[in-house]
Design a protein around this motif. Structure first.
Motif, PDB file in Angstrom:
ATOM      1  N   VAL A 141       0.846  -1.185   0.000  1.00 16.30           N
ATOM      2  CA  VAL A 141       0.000   0.000   0.000  1.00 16.30           C
ATOM      3  C   VAL A 141       0.891   1.248   0.000  1.00 16.30           C
ATOM      4  CG1 VAL A 141      -0.199   0.154   2.528  1.00 16.30           C
ATOM      5  CG2 VAL A 141      -2.035   1.048   1.105  1.00 16.30           C
ATOM      6  N   ASN A 142       0.393   2.334  -0.589  1.00 12.47           N
ATOM      7  CA  ASN A 142       1.093   3.618  -0.519  1.00 12.47           C
ATOM      8  C   ASN A 142       0.693   4.299   0.783  1.00 12.47           C
ATOM      9  OD1 ASN A 142       2.168   3.244  -3.100  1.00 12.47           O
ATOM     10  ND2 ASN A 142       0.409   4.220  -4.078  1.00 12.47           N
ATOM     11  N   GLY A 143       1.660   4.853   1.494  1.00 10.68           N
ATOM     12  CA  GLY A 143       1.312   5.543   2.736  1.00 10.68           C
ATOM     13  C   GLY A 143       2.519   5.820   3.597  1.00 10.68           C
ATOM     14  N   GLU A 144       2.247   6.007   4.890  1.00 12.35           N
ATOM     15  CA  GLU A 144       3.280   6.328   5.867  1.00 12.35           C
ATOM     16  C   GLU A 144       3.257   5.294   6.983  1.00 12.35           C
ATOM     17  OE1 GLU A 144       4.171   9.753   9.221  1.00 12.35           O
ATOM     18  OE2 GLU A 144       2.956  10.291   7.477  1.00 12.35           O
ATOM     19  N   VAL A 145       4.426   4.758   7.321  1.00 14.39           N
ATOM     20  CA  VAL A 145       4.538   3.782   8.407  1.00 14.39           C
ATOM     21  C   VAL A 145       4.258   4.510   9.723  1.00 14.39           C
ATOM     22  CG1 VAL A 145       6.063   2.195   9.634  1.00 14.39           C
ATOM     23  CG2 VAL A 145       6.214   2.391   7.145  1.00 14.39           C
ATOM     24  N   VAL A 146       3.254   4.027  10.459  1.00 20.83           N
ATOM     25  CA  VAL A 146       2.878   4.629  11.733  1.00 20.83           C
ATOM     26  C   VAL A 146       3.609   3.940  12.881  1.00 20.83           C
ATOM     27  CG1 VAL A 146       0.946   5.056  13.313  1.00 20.83           C
ATOM     28  CG2 VAL A 146       0.624   5.302  10.857  1.00 20.83           C
ATOM     29  N   GLU A 147       3.727   2.604  12.785  1.00 21.82           N
ATOM     30  CA  GLU A 147       4.334   1.861  13.887  1.00 21.82           C
ATOM     31  C   GLU A 147       4.952   0.567  13.370  1.00 21.82           C
ATOM     32  OE1 GLU A 147       3.087   0.083  18.275  1.00 21.82           O
ATOM     33  OE2 GLU A 147       1.576   1.037  17.043  1.00 21.82           O
ATOM     34  N   VAL A 148       6.121   0.237  13.920  1.00 24.16           N
ATOM     35  CA  VAL A 148       6.759  -1.056  13.678  1.00 24.16           C
ATOM     36  C   VAL A 148       6.387  -1.927  14.872  1.00 24.16           C
ATOM     37  CG1 VAL A 148       8.926  -2.277  13.317  1.00 24.16           C
ATOM     38  CG2 VAL A 148       8.669   0.063  12.465  1.00 24.16           C
ATOM     39  N   LEU A 162       3.140  -6.870  11.248  1.00 18.25           N
ATOM     40  CA  LEU A 162       4.515  -6.399  11.382  1.00 18.25           C
ATOM     41  C   LEU A 162       4.582  -4.877  11.454  1.00 18.25           C
ATOM     42  CD1 LEU A 162       6.107  -8.692   8.629  1.00 18.25           C
ATOM     43  CD2 LEU A 162       5.961  -9.144  11.091  1.00 18.25           C
ATOM     44  N   PHE A 163       3.741  -4.204  10.644  1.00 17.58           N
ATOM     45  CA  PHE A 163       3.747  -2.756  10.552  1.00 17.58           C
ATOM     46  C   PHE A 163       2.315  -2.258  10.475  1.00 17.58           C
ATOM     47  CE2 PHE A 163       7.571  -4.224   8.392  1.00 17.58           C
ATOM     48  CZ  PHE A 163       8.560  -3.422   8.922  1.00 17.58           C
ATOM     49  N   LEU A 164       2.094  -1.034  10.966  1.00 16.57           N
ATOM     50  CA  LEU A 164       0.839  -0.318  10.750  1.00 16.57           C
ATOM     51  C   LEU A 164       1.147   0.851   9.814  1.00 16.57           C
ATOM     52  CD1 LEU A 164      -0.757  -0.182  14.319  1.00 16.57           C
ATOM     53  CD2 LEU A 164      -1.341  -1.693  12.432  1.00 16.57           C
ATOM     54  N   VAL A 165       0.398   0.945   8.714  1.00 17.07           N
ATOM     55  CA  VAL A 165       0.638   1.976   7.705  1.00 17.07           C
ATOM     56  C   VAL A 165      -0.626   2.805   7.524  1.00 17.07           C
ATOM     57  CG1 VAL A 165       1.252   2.399   5.296  1.00 17.07           C
ATOM     58  CG2 VAL A 165       2.288   0.490   6.510  1.00 17.07           C
ATOM     59  N   LYS A 166      -0.457   4.117   7.523  1.00 21.58           N
ATOM     60  CA  LYS A 166      -1.571   5.032   7.245  1.00 21.58           C
ATOM     61  C   LYS A 166      -1.622   5.209   5.725  1.00 21.58           C
ATOM     62  CE  LYS A 166      -3.256   9.663   8.214  1.00 21.58           C
ATOM     63  NZ  LYS A 166      -2.933  10.945   8.855  1.00 21.58           N
ATOM     64  N   PRO A 167      -2.649   4.654   5.061  1.00 24.75           N
ATOM     65  CA  PRO A 167      -2.719   4.749   3.593  1.00 24.75           C
ATOM     66  C   PRO A 167      -2.940   6.180   3.130  1.00 24.75           C
ATOM     67  CG  PRO A 167      -4.291   3.126   4.466  1.00 24.75           C
ATOM     68  CD  PRO A 167      -3.749   3.885   5.623  1.00 24.75           C
ATOM     69  N   GLU A 168      -2.429   6.486   1.920  1.00 23.29           N
ATOM     70  CA  GLU A 168      -2.635   7.815   1.341  1.00 23.29           C
ATOM     71  C   GLU A 168      -3.870   7.817   0.490  1.00 23.29           C
ATOM     72  OE1 GLU A 168       1.015   8.644  -0.735  1.00 23.29           O
ATOM     73  OE2 GLU A 168       1.939   9.351   1.092  1.00 23.29           O
TER      74      GLU A 168
END
Length: 168
Positions: A141-148, A162-168
């Motif tokens: 997904v395109n976005g920003e990693v919020v948490e590892v 594994l990761f939480l990503v805030k999608p764009e």
């Protein structure tokens, strides 16, 4: 859900303690442990304490003989609705296999991503090593990693976030 190592630690703690029965419930999962004991229960008096560590069980109740009262530890649950709303908007990158999580291509290299990193669908975010094969995991997904959510070198299970990503 608890990890295998955490369950093993709980078994050891229950085995070493004076409690005879232990029940843990979380997100639809339930773990129940009983020890064989010849002691008879005559009184049970709960004592409530707040447990700060998230690994602590939801409730422990220890039946004992008339000499000592039982102890009940209750962890106050975080605000589930607020947490659910925040995580509902986030994409979870999960492990496609059981293996070892590596945050960087080599031990002395920088990590692929960290909290705040921008990723695209084909960005490599980590490696999961299984049976001496190093599998590159993409962001999906395109976005920003919020948490590892895992540490470098940690064993991961199939489907584990594994990761939480805030999608764009």
């Amino acid at each position: 859900m608890l990890k295998v190592q955490e369950i093993r630690e709980l078994i050891k703690l229950v085995d070493q303690s004076s409690i005879d029965e232990f029940v843990y419930e979380n997100e639809g999962s339930k773990i129940k442990m009983k020890k064989n004991s010849e002691a008879t229960v005559t009184t049970v008096q709960p004592v409530v304490q707040t447990a700060p560590a998230p690994v602590m069980p939801a409730a422990i109740q220890a039946p004992v003989t008339s000499v000592a009262p039982a102890v009940e530890v209750i962890q106050e649950a975080p605000d589930v609705t607020a947490t659910a709303e925040v995580t509902a908007n986030l994409h979870k990158i999960t492990s496609p296999m059981v293996g070892t999580f590596y945050a960087s291509p080599t031990p002395d290299a920088d990590v692929y991503v960290k909290a705040g990193s921008k990723v695209s669908k084909d960005s490599i975010v980590c490696i999961v090593e299984a049976m001496k094969l190093f599998n590159e995991i993409e962001a999906e997904v395109n976005g920003e990693v919020v948490e590892v959510l895992v540490k470098n070198g940690q064993l991961v299970e199939y489907g584990q976030p594994l990761f939480l990503v805030k999608p764009e």
